[in-house]
Design an enzyme around this catalytic site. Sequence first.
Site, PDB file in Angstrom:
ATOM      1  N   ASP A 108       9.317 104.339 -21.323  1.00 21.22           N
ATOM      2  CA  ASP A 108       8.062 104.656 -20.639  1.00 21.22           C
ATOM      3  C   ASP A 108       6.983 105.093 -21.631  1.00 21.22           C
ATOM      4  O   ASP A 108       7.285 105.517 -22.746  1.00 21.22           O
ATOM      5  CB  ASP A 108       8.270 105.806 -19.636  1.00 21.22           C
ATOM      6  CG  ASP A 108       9.230 105.412 -18.533  1.00 21.22           C
ATOM      7  OD1 ASP A 108       9.355 104.202 -18.262  1.00 21.22           O
ATOM      8  OD2 ASP A 108       9.852 106.321 -17.955  1.00 21.22           O
TER       9      ASP A 108
HETATM   10  N1  URA Z   1      14.656 106.272 -18.240  1.00 24.77           N
HETATM   11  C1  URA Z   1      13.405 106.674 -17.912  1.00 24.77           C
HETATM   12  O1  URA Z   1      13.186 107.278 -16.877  1.00 24.77           O
HETATM   13  N2  URA Z   1      12.418 106.407 -18.777  1.00 24.77           N
HETATM   14  C2  URA Z   1      12.591 105.794 -19.950  1.00 24.77           C
HETATM   15  O2  URA Z   1      11.636 105.602 -20.701  1.00 24.77           O
HETATM   16  C3  URA Z   1      13.903 105.384 -20.276  1.00 24.77           C
HETATM   17  C4  URA Z   1      14.922 105.641 -19.402  1.00 24.77           C
END
Ligand code: URA
Length: 255
Positions: free
Chosen positions: A103
């Site tokens: 993310d």
């Molecule tokens: N899980 C999440 O919630 N975000 C990420 O970036 C990776 C795994």
Amino acid sequence: MAERLQKVMAQAGVASRRASEQLILDGKVTVNGKTVRELGTKVEPSDKIEVSGEPIDSREKLVYFLLNKPRGVVTTTNDDKGRQTVMDIVDEPERVYPVGRLDYDTTGVLLLTNDGDLANRLMHPSYRIDKVYVAKVKGIPTNEQLEQLRHGVTVRTKQNGRYTTFKAAPARAEITSTNTKNHTAIVKLTIHEGKYHQVKEMMKAVGHEVLKLTRERYGMLDLAGLTPGEYRPLRYEEVQALKAGKQYRKSAGRW
Ligand code: URA
């Protein structure tokens, strides 16, 4: 620029530098049609190199990079909102792609490569690559909540632009520290899947909001020596280990 033959062979993905040297010594390598057995031989980009009769430039050079993704960067090849992307950071002549996603606000281990075969294999849950996440969460999870994560929780996820539910596979889950004053905890979660917002949704499913998230490890690859925003090429042995699906084993050192 002239470069040593074994270096050019290793970069083309023929074999490690040492194994390439052996191929040269074994008389398997020709440059412009002539067998070369001297290890110091330098070659120009225009030279035609063949290994056992196969031109090495007939395949694209495969490259692999490990990035410590910083916050505030998107894991896409381009962003319609004009935000910085991981491709802006990994500035290389080859066109590489991220393997999976982190993310915008997640930091940590991200692999980028132009090796589509390996990328597809790594992203498949059946390959069971360990992904170790460290999450700072609001509140302090109870033992029952950790047990729920260990059994597999049902989470909401987005697929092809639509929200759906999905039963996450059992995760390894442990609390590594707590802050009773701020009422937060650090939770280490190991999973094999990679659904959209998976860790945040798993923690939400047991009642804890993720405040900060880092991917600390991907298979045997960790963040050693890389500050956020830094990246490095993978070593030949690391690529081989990833291809073999090797994981980190505490008792055995790095892997
Ligand atoms: N899980 C999440 O919630 N975000 C990420 O970036 C990776 C795994």
